[in-house]
Design a protein around this motif. Structure first.
Motif, PDB file in Angstrom:
ATOM      1  N   HIS A  25       0.960  -1.140  -0.112  1.00 48.51           N
ATOM      2  CA  HIS A  25      -0.032   0.084   0.106  1.00 48.51           C
ATOM      3  C   HIS A  25       0.803   1.216   0.223  1.00 48.51           C
ATOM      4  O   HIS A  25       0.591   2.059   0.849  1.00 48.51           O
ATOM      5  CB  HIS A  25      -0.776   0.101   1.184  1.00 48.51           C
ATOM      6  CG  HIS A  25      -1.956  -1.005   1.167  1.00 48.51           C
ATOM      7  ND1 HIS A  25      -3.136  -1.160   1.852  1.00 48.51           N
ATOM      8  CD2 HIS A  25      -2.194  -2.113   0.047  1.00 48.51           C
ATOM      9  CE1 HIS A  25      -3.836  -2.165   1.729  1.00 48.51           C
ATOM     10  NE2 HIS A  25      -3.276  -2.535   0.515  1.00 48.51           N
ATOM     11  N   ARG A  26       1.898   1.225  -0.915  1.00 43.33           N
ATOM     12  CA  ARG A  26       2.743   2.659  -1.129  1.00 43.33           C
ATOM     13  C   ARG A  26       2.439   3.086  -2.542  1.00 43.33           C
ATOM     14  O   ARG A  26       1.954   2.457  -3.337  1.00 43.33           O
ATOM     15  CB  ARG A  26       4.176   2.034  -0.830  1.00 43.33           C
ATOM     16  CG  ARG A  26       4.536   1.595   0.163  1.00 43.33           C
ATOM     17  CD  ARG A  26       4.258   2.411   1.561  1.00 43.33           C
ATOM     18  NE  ARG A  26       5.324   3.429   1.496  1.00 43.33           N
ATOM     19  CZ  ARG A  26       5.540   4.337   2.475  1.00 43.33           C
ATOM     20  NH1 ARG A  26       4.609   4.647   3.191  1.00 43.33           N
ATOM     21  NH2 ARG A  26       6.548   5.291   2.153  1.00 43.33           N
ATOM     22  N   LEU A  70       7.874 -12.879   4.764  1.00 44.05           N
ATOM     23  CA  LEU A  70       6.490 -12.658   5.305  1.00 44.05           C
ATOM     24  C   LEU A  70       5.632 -13.921   5.539  1.00 44.05           C
ATOM     25  O   LEU A  70       4.544 -13.466   6.185  1.00 44.05           O
ATOM     26  CB  LEU A  70       5.854 -11.389   4.393  1.00 44.05           C
ATOM     27  CG  LEU A  70       6.717 -10.232   4.068  1.00 44.05           C
ATOM     28  CD1 LEU A  70       5.688  -9.519   3.000  1.00 44.05           C
ATOM     29  CD2 LEU A  70       6.873  -9.364   5.220  1.00 44.05           C
ATOM     30  N   ASP A  71       6.268 -15.034   5.453  1.00 46.30           N
ATOM     31  CA  ASP A  71       5.279 -16.051   5.774  1.00 46.30           C
ATOM     32  C   ASP A  71       4.909 -16.067   7.326  1.00 46.30           C
ATOM     33  O   ASP A  71       5.972 -15.518   7.913  1.00 46.30           O
ATOM     34  CB  ASP A  71       5.893 -17.180   5.221  1.00 46.30           C
ATOM     35  CG  ASP A  71       6.168 -17.435   3.810  1.00 46.30           C
ATOM     36  OD1 ASP A  71       5.724 -16.526   3.047  1.00 46.30           O
ATOM     37  OD2 ASP A  71       6.600 -18.377   3.260  1.00 46.30           O
ATOM     38  N   ASN A 102      -1.353  -4.018   5.887  1.00 41.69           N
ATOM     39  CA  ASN A 102      -1.401  -2.389   6.015  1.00 41.69           C
ATOM     40  C   ASN A 102      -2.522  -1.819   5.753  1.00 41.69           C
ATOM     41  O   ASN A 102      -3.727  -2.252   5.074  1.00 41.69           O
ATOM     42  CB  ASN A 102      -0.483  -1.793   4.847  1.00 41.69           C
ATOM     43  CG  ASN A 102       1.132  -2.444   5.306  1.00 41.69           C
ATOM     44  OD1 ASN A 102       1.268  -3.006   6.159  1.00 41.69           O
ATOM     45  ND2 ASN A 102       2.213  -2.076   4.436  1.00 41.69           N
ATOM     46  N   SER A 103      -2.683  -0.528   6.076  1.00 43.49           N
ATOM     47  CA  SER A 103      -3.909   0.381   5.723  1.00 43.49           C
ATOM     48  C   SER A 103      -3.743   1.568   5.571  1.00 43.49           C
ATOM     49  O   SER A 103      -2.558   2.066   5.178  1.00 43.49           O
ATOM     50  CB  SER A 103      -5.064   0.115   7.244  1.00 43.49           C
ATOM     51  OG  SER A 103      -4.088   0.751   8.032  1.00 43.49           O
ATOM     52  N   GLY A 110       8.134  -2.312   2.334  1.00 47.37           N
ATOM     53  CA  GLY A 110       8.679  -3.746   2.616  1.00 47.37           C
ATOM     54  C   GLY A 110       8.426  -4.575   3.918  1.00 47.37           C
ATOM     55  O   GLY A 110       8.968  -5.705   4.414  1.00 47.37           O
ATOM     56  N   VAL A 111       7.182  -3.927   4.584  1.00 46.15           N
ATOM     57  CA  VAL A 111       6.828  -4.788   5.690  1.00 46.15           C
ATOM     58  C   VAL A 111       5.155  -4.519   6.014  1.00 46.15           C
ATOM     59  O   VAL A 111       4.546  -3.747   5.391  1.00 46.15           O
ATOM     60  CB  VAL A 111       7.199  -3.710   7.021  1.00 46.15           C
ATOM     61  CG1 VAL A 111       6.533  -4.323   8.409  1.00 46.15           C
ATOM     62  CG2 VAL A 111       8.674  -3.578   7.153  1.00 46.15           C
TER      63      VAL A 111
END
Length: 353
Positions: A25-26, A70-71, A102-103, A110-111
């Motif tokens: 979400h960037r 991210l798993d 993300n929101s 990356g997170v």
């Protein structure tokens, strides 16, 4: 499995394939696809016609194609209880979710932001007479972030509503909601919300409405930022026939940001519909237009979310769904606001046996 006369246990399993063109979400798009598998179980208890209890637990395993770091695996559980004696209606709920997403409020490159969300509460509605009733509730909500730079918060609220029956299936309402919001930062909030409204069938048995309109004062503990705002929650549900349901609503309330625990008002309008072609195929679509306006900050965002999907139920045990979501977040401040677009496709199969 059935035990007793009115109690059952069902085994659950969901498998999802998801593709998104903006995972984090960037402003810069990050394409990826991932798989989710969620085994679990559901318990339903019914001691008699007046009492029902249900509990559901699933454990979600997520595997990413490009970002294997991210798993993860996450727990989801919920429970409800309901008792109706005829004159008194009692209900309770509990829900716990572990999330990694993300929101518009918080996103990092990356997170995926991990957090735990817990909600619990209940209602007691008592008929004082044939025309009047009173409902008292309690709601507790808590959000804990795994990253130290984000602000955890919890809220405790007590809504009190009076009902006065003006027609057999329409009640006028009036009430107050007291809410306390505590953050892990330096600022806490005390809210007082007064409202009037109506609930029931309007003009036709096919149109149900729940309307609450009022005014809310917010007092800041630890800072001189007291504020107030119109607050409302209005829902209309139209069931034109057994196959079609159309719903619409508008709402406005204060929310708490994970960025320093700042307060912001979120206003939204929703329009959606569900249509059952037959016993096997169903379709759904909705659009939500919203605005986030942060207090004591130039930050603000316009949000538009569109959803569309199809559902296939070949039997009582299997559900197959395909869906598309488009989200556009347009920031009004180039420094502080979120600003991104994302498209997500999801195909899922769910078994309940």
């Amino acid at each position: 499995m059935q035990f007793g006369d009115n109690s059952t246990v069902h085994l659950l399993a969901d498998a999802d394939y998801v593709y998104t063109d903006n995972l984090f979400h960037r402003r810069t798009e990050t394409k990826d696809d991932y798989m989710e598998f969620s085994p679990g179980f559901e318990i339903k208890l019914s001691r008699d016609a007046a009492t029902t209890v249900s509990f559901r637990y699933q454990h979600r395993f997520t595997s990413f194609s490009k970002y294997s770091e991210l798993d993860g695996d996450y727990s989801d559980l919920s429970g409800q209880i309901r008792y109706n004696s005829g004159r008194m209606l009692t209900s309770g709920y509990v829900q716990y979710e572990e999330l990694a997403s993300n929101s518009a409020d918080v996103n990092l490159e990356g997170v995926l932001i991990e957090r735990d969300e817990f909600d619990a509460g209940g209602r007691i509605k008592y008929d004082v007479s044939e025309l009047t009733a009173i409902e008292v509730g309690v709601d507790y909500s808590e959000v804990d972030y795994d990253l130290a730079q984000f602000t955890d918060y919890d809220s405790f609220s007590i809504p009190i509503t009076l009902f006065y029956r003006v027609r057999p299936k329409i009640d006028l309402t009036a009430g107050v909601r007291l809410r306390e919001v505590d953050t892990s930062g330096t600022v806490d909030y005390d809210d007082t919300y007064y409202f009037i409204g109506a609930v029931g069938e309007f003009f036709s048995p096919m149109l149900f409405a729940d309307i609450r309109i009022g005014f809310q004062d917010r007092e800041f503990d630890g800072a001189d930022f007291d504020t107030s705002s119109a607050t409302y929650d209005i829902t209309f549900i139209y069931t034109g026939d057994v196959k079609t349901t159309v719903y619409a609503g508008i709402s406005r309330d204060y929310r708490t940001s994970a960025i320093g625990g700042g307060a912001y008002t979120y206003t939204s309008a929703t329009l959606g519909a569900r249509y059952s072609l037959n016993e096997v195929f169903g379709f759904n679509a909705s659009i939500v237009v919203g605005e986030s306006d942060y207090e004591q900050s130039p930050r603000a965002e316009d949000l538009t979310t569109f959803d569309a999907g199809v559902t296939y139920n070949p039997n009582d045990f299997l559900t197959i769904q395909a869906g598309y979501r488009s989200q556009d977040v347009s920031g009004k401040d180039p420094v502080f606001s979120s600003d991104y677009q994302t498209n997500t496709f999801r195909v899922s199969a769910s078994v309940r046996y």
